[in-house]
Enzyme design. Structure first.
Site: not given
Ligand SMILES: Cc1ncc(COP(=O)(O)O)c(C=O)c1O
Length: 423
Positions: A238, A272-275, A341-342
């Site tokens: 997050g 659990e980082p993604g972004r 087309c939106e």
């Molecule tokens: C359970 C869970 N973990 C990790 C993430 C990754 O979040 P972010 O990309 O904001 O770090 C998400 C995305 O919403 C998620 O739903």
């Protein structure tokens, strides 16, 4: 690593203008160096905890070229579907470093997770817990589970990416805890090792995290009172990135806050980082098709659309948009829109850009996360190509789809000549 040098936009040492001579626009380009840097920064923070695990949230960008890079960097994976699980394993991420989140895991997906003996399945409801226990019994080895709890904390982010409030579908409410305790204590097929929490995405302040983690620690203490030892805490992802303004805290601040909140709890933490890992490392490069001026607006109609990057349409996200070749001319205000087309097919509103003409290239920044993965075929548009850049080298990692690609697995129906339903 993604900057203008002498007026031209570079990604690492590759001029974007030159990339566009070899790759059809629109395309995503990713900086390998930036992905590695972000992954290493997160690993460094995590290394201040004994035995921590950084599990990249595959949903942010599931490209095999990115996953294999992160496997090399030693990251694990947080997956939310059976195919994401397979994608992570194929990329070289060991199952012992994979956690499985998500509110709607199917029987097949849970069986796959049990088969690979992944690190942990994050349970999202009592009903799911029952299915996991039945499948684990058939498997003959206990399922390692963590309970995702809903802390009812407002992450102060966009409503569509808030996940930790009571009204959101994620996590188990505290009121279900006695039932979970009863089920786990009466089943030899469930090994309850952890608690998980994830309150949302693009979070810019520490306070919501702190509230959520304090809540989790209270649950850890309550469970200890029932003789249940929680030795894994999955603290979610997050952390926001600087689309405009970045988080008010550093990774080190985040780590320090967690240490204070967890106190002397001796277990293993999972992130659990993604972004944070891939967001800033990707750009979407697109070409201006037409300029259109009305009484109210000046539009730059480009060949990328909401089908390539849906974040502005879906979340009102605001991405910086820059010219690939910068000029000293006085900037003008444009709405940068796609051909779909939106009315909502807008990539940027009131963007200041130098005077644009057909054929000019612009780049949408910070598009590495929740960009290509959310692409669609609406209006029969192909998915965009993708390119990985390292220094002055580049490789096409996704080829632009052809008309035939879009029709693969589709056919006309020949009516009554097809088999009849039996029984
Ligand atoms: C359970 C869970 N973990 C990790 C993430 C990754 O979040 P972010 O990309 O904001 O770090 C998400 C995305 O919403 C998620 O739903």
């Amino acid at each position: 690593m993604i900057t203008h040098q002498h007026h031209d936009l570079f990604i690492e040492s590759c001029a974007v203008r030159q990339l566009a001579e070899h790759v059809p626009t629109p395309f995503y380009a990713y900086s390998q160096g930036m992905i590695r840097t972000q992954a290493a920064a997160y690993q460094t923070m995590a290394a201040t905890f004994p035995d921590a695990m950084v599990c990249y949230a595959v949903k942010a960008n599931n490209h095999p070229a990115i996953l294999s890079l992160l496997a090399e960097e030693g990251l694990g994976a947080d997956v939310v579907s059976g195919y994401e699980l397979r994608q992570a394993i194929n990329a070289g991420i060991p199952p012992q470093k994979i956690v499985f989140s998500g509110v709607g895991k199917t029987v097949e997906e849970i069986n796959l997770a049990l088969h690979h003996r992944i690190a942990q399945i994050n349970v999202e409801s009592l009903a799911e817990l029952d299915v996991i226990q039945t499948l684990a019994a058939a498997f003959g080895h206990p399922a390692r589970i963590a309970l995702r709890i809903n802390p009812n904390v407002d992450a102060k982010t966009h409503a569509k990416i808030t996940t930790g409030k009571e009204e959101n579908k994620f996590g188990v409410p505290l009121s279900d805890l006695p039932a979970v305790i009863h089920r786990v204590q009466s089943s030899p097929h469930l090994h309850w090792q952890g608690l998980a929490v994830h309150i949302g995405s693009q979070i810019l302040t520490l306070a919501p995290y702190q509230a959520a983690y304090a809540f989790v620690m209270q649950v850890v203490r309550d469970l200890a009172g029932h003789g249940i030892v929680i030795d894994h805490l999955d603290l979610g992802g997050g952390i926001g990135i600087a689309y405009h303004q970045g988080p008010e805290f550093t990774l080190a601040d985040y780590g320090a806050m967690i240490k204070t909140t967890l106190g002397d709890w001796p277990g293993k933490v999972i992130f659990e980082p993604g972004r944070f890992i891939v967001g800033a490392a990707g750009i979407l490069v697109t070409e201006v098709l037409y300029i259109k001026e009305t009484q109210k607006k000046r539009f730059a109609i480009v060949n990328a659309a909401m089908t390539d990057l849906i974040r502005p349409a879906l979340y009102d996200a605001v991405h910086r948009i820059v010219p690939v070749h910068q000029s000293d001319a006085t900037p003008q205000s444009y709405d940068v829109v796609g051909p779909v087309c939106e009315t909502g097919d807008i990539l940027g509103r009131d963007v200041l850009l130098p005077p644009l003409h057909a054929g000019d290239l612009v780049a949408i920044l910070d598009a590495g996360a929740y960009g290509a993965v959310l692409a669609s075929h609406y209006n029969m548009r192909s998915f965009p190509a993708e390119v990985m850049v390292a220094g002055d080298h580049y490789g096409i990692i996704t080829h632009r789809q052809t008309f035939e690609d879009l029709n693969t697995h589709r056919s006309v129906w020949t009516g009554p000549a097809t088999p009849k339903l039996q029984g």
